[in-house]
Design a protein around this motif. Sequence first.
Motif, PDB file in Angstrom:
ATOM      1  N   SER A 171       4.265   7.942 -14.591  1.00 24.17           N
ATOM      2  CA  SER A 171       3.617   7.669 -13.315  1.00 24.17           C
ATOM      3  C   SER A 171       4.370   6.615 -12.517  1.00 24.17           C
ATOM      4  O   SER A 171       4.554   6.750 -11.295  1.00 24.17           O
ATOM      5  N   LEU A 172       4.819   5.569 -13.187  1.00 28.86           N
ATOM      6  CA  LEU A 172       5.565   4.520 -12.507  1.00 28.86           C
ATOM      7  C   LEU A 172       6.905   5.032 -12.003  1.00 28.86           C
ATOM      8  O   LEU A 172       7.318   4.726 -10.860  1.00 28.86           O
ATOM      9  N   GLU A 173       7.605   5.805 -12.814  1.00 27.88           N
ATOM     10  CA  GLU A 173       8.902   6.337 -12.388  1.00 27.88           C
ATOM     11  C   GLU A 173       8.736   7.273 -11.179  1.00 27.88           C
ATOM     12  O   GLU A 173       9.533   7.225 -10.236  1.00 27.88           O
ATOM     13  N   ASN A 174       7.723   8.108 -11.215  1.00 25.78           N
ATOM     14  CA  ASN A 174       7.490   9.007 -10.088  1.00 25.78           C
ATOM     15  C   ASN A 174       7.151   8.238  -8.824  1.00 25.78           C
ATOM     16  O   ASN A 174       7.565   8.613  -7.711  1.00 25.78           O
ATOM     17  N   ALA A 175       6.400   7.160  -8.994  1.00 21.57           N
ATOM     18  CA  ALA A 175       6.027   6.348  -7.829  1.00 21.57           C
ATOM     19  C   ALA A 175       7.232   5.654  -7.221  1.00 21.57           C
ATOM     20  O   ALA A 175       7.371   5.571  -6.005  1.00 21.57           O
ATOM     21  N   VAL A 176       8.120   5.168  -8.082  1.00 20.78           N
ATOM     22  CA  VAL A 176       9.343   4.533  -7.574  1.00 20.78           C
ATOM     23  C   VAL A 176      10.203   5.533  -6.816  1.00 20.78           C
ATOM     24  O   VAL A 176      10.795   5.230  -5.773  1.00 20.78           O
ATOM     25  N   ALA A 177      10.258   6.751  -7.318  1.00 19.19           N
ATOM     26  CA  ALA A 177      11.117   7.770  -6.732  1.00 19.19           C
ATOM     27  C   ALA A 177      10.547   8.364  -5.439  1.00 19.19           C
ATOM     28  O   ALA A 177      11.283   8.977  -4.651  1.00 19.19           O
ATOM     29  N   SER A 178       9.257   8.186  -5.216  1.00 18.32           N
ATOM     30  CA  SER A 178       8.616   8.836  -4.070  1.00 18.32           C
ATOM     31  C   SER A 178       8.919   8.114  -2.758  1.00 18.32           C
ATOM     32  O   SER A 178       9.353   6.971  -2.755  1.00 18.32           O
ATOM     33  N   ASP A 221       0.868  -1.182   0.000  1.00 16.89           N
ATOM     34  CA  ASP A 221       0.000   0.000   0.000  1.00 16.89           C
ATOM     35  C   ASP A 221       0.899   1.224   0.000  1.00 16.89           C
ATOM     36  O   ASP A 221       1.106   1.878   1.016  1.00 16.89           O
ATOM     37  N   ASP A 222       1.501   1.490  -1.145  1.00 18.42           N
ATOM     38  CA  ASP A 222       2.396   2.622  -1.284  1.00 18.42           C
ATOM     39  C   ASP A 222       2.162   3.252  -2.650  1.00 18.42           C
ATOM     40  O   ASP A 222       1.270   2.846  -3.406  1.00 18.42           O
ATOM     41  N   ALA A 223       2.955   4.245  -2.975  1.00 17.08           N
ATOM     42  CA  ALA A 223       2.735   4.987  -4.219  1.00 17.08           C
ATOM     43  C   ALA A 223       2.857   4.091  -5.442  1.00 17.08           C
ATOM     44  O   ALA A 223       2.076   4.209  -6.398  1.00 17.08           O
ATOM     45  N   LEU A 224       3.825   3.171  -5.425  1.00 15.75           N
ATOM     46  CA  LEU A 224       4.011   2.305  -6.584  1.00 15.75           C
ATOM     47  C   LEU A 224       2.845   1.341  -6.744  1.00 15.75           C
ATOM     48  O   LEU A 224       2.353   1.122  -7.861  1.00 15.75           O
ATOM     49  N   ALA A 225       2.382   0.757  -5.655  1.00 19.59           N
ATOM     50  CA  ALA A 225       1.235  -0.152  -5.732  1.00 19.59           C
ATOM     51  C   ALA A 225       0.007   0.570  -6.266  1.00 19.59           C
ATOM     52  O   ALA A 225      -0.734   0.030  -7.093  1.00 19.59           O
TER      53      ALA A 225
END
Length: 286
Positions: free
Chosen positions: A279-286, A212-216
């Motif tokens: 969106s995926l790259e931003n989620a990984v970086a967050s 339950d995080d930004a990437l998920a």
Amino acid sequence: MTAATMWTLEDLPGQALGLMHLSDDGWGDDDRDPAGLIVAAIDAGVTMMDTAEMYGNEQIVGRALGVNRDRVTLCSKFGVYWGSSGRSDDWSIRADPATVRTAIEGSLQRLDVDHLDLYYLHHRSDDTPIEETVGAMAELRDAGKIRALGLSNVTVDDIRRAHAVHPIAAVQQQWSLTHRDVESFIPTLVELGIALVAHSPLGHGSLTNSRDDALARALCEIASSAEATPAQIALAWVHHRGRLSGATVIPLPGTTSVGHLRANVAAARLELGETDLESLENAVAS
């Protein structure tokens, strides 16, 4: 035995099948029968099958292959050995020439085949120079027991040193949205004409299980729009990055389920848009 013909990149499908968890429990189950899984994979165009001495299931893989042996690129690995404690962190590496020679005989017997198409050193050794290991592996190739040499869990320096002894056909390393170290290998692999077999593209399940995080959340949102699953989006990302890399990249998701296999095959056909990728790259970086 006649010498095995040279394995080439043309032998490879666009996606492989990891068999680490294949077990006796699935026989007779429509979704998890090992032989049914192999046939379903072949029918779907997934003909590269990957196991290892360490997984303890080469006999099961051999039974599952049966008459379909010649329809697949069969891969196994040697060099990592469990200790006696039963702990997951209790293992050691043996990559000396004597181990190379005995390990291949055991794998061929358990798999009930006369050669492997691709044989990997499973993990680099700090004790045995990689030149010695690869020299012994090259002897197996000359004897017709393997068609090609591979390396797994190595460094770029290991790859160059090994390739100087004998051409390396494939390197197997983890590549997923959250494991990106292998991206630094790609220029060397392109230069030397070595395929990258990208294992654990779903992060051993961590990308889609109980997160339950930004990437998920990003994976779920993209999956919903694409009428796919988060796992398919994560796998499609590896396919996408592989196509852009300039290298020959074969994602290696593992499964024991025919249903999951078919979902993985479908993921290779998914197209991710620039907005999805951002969106995926931003989620990984967050």
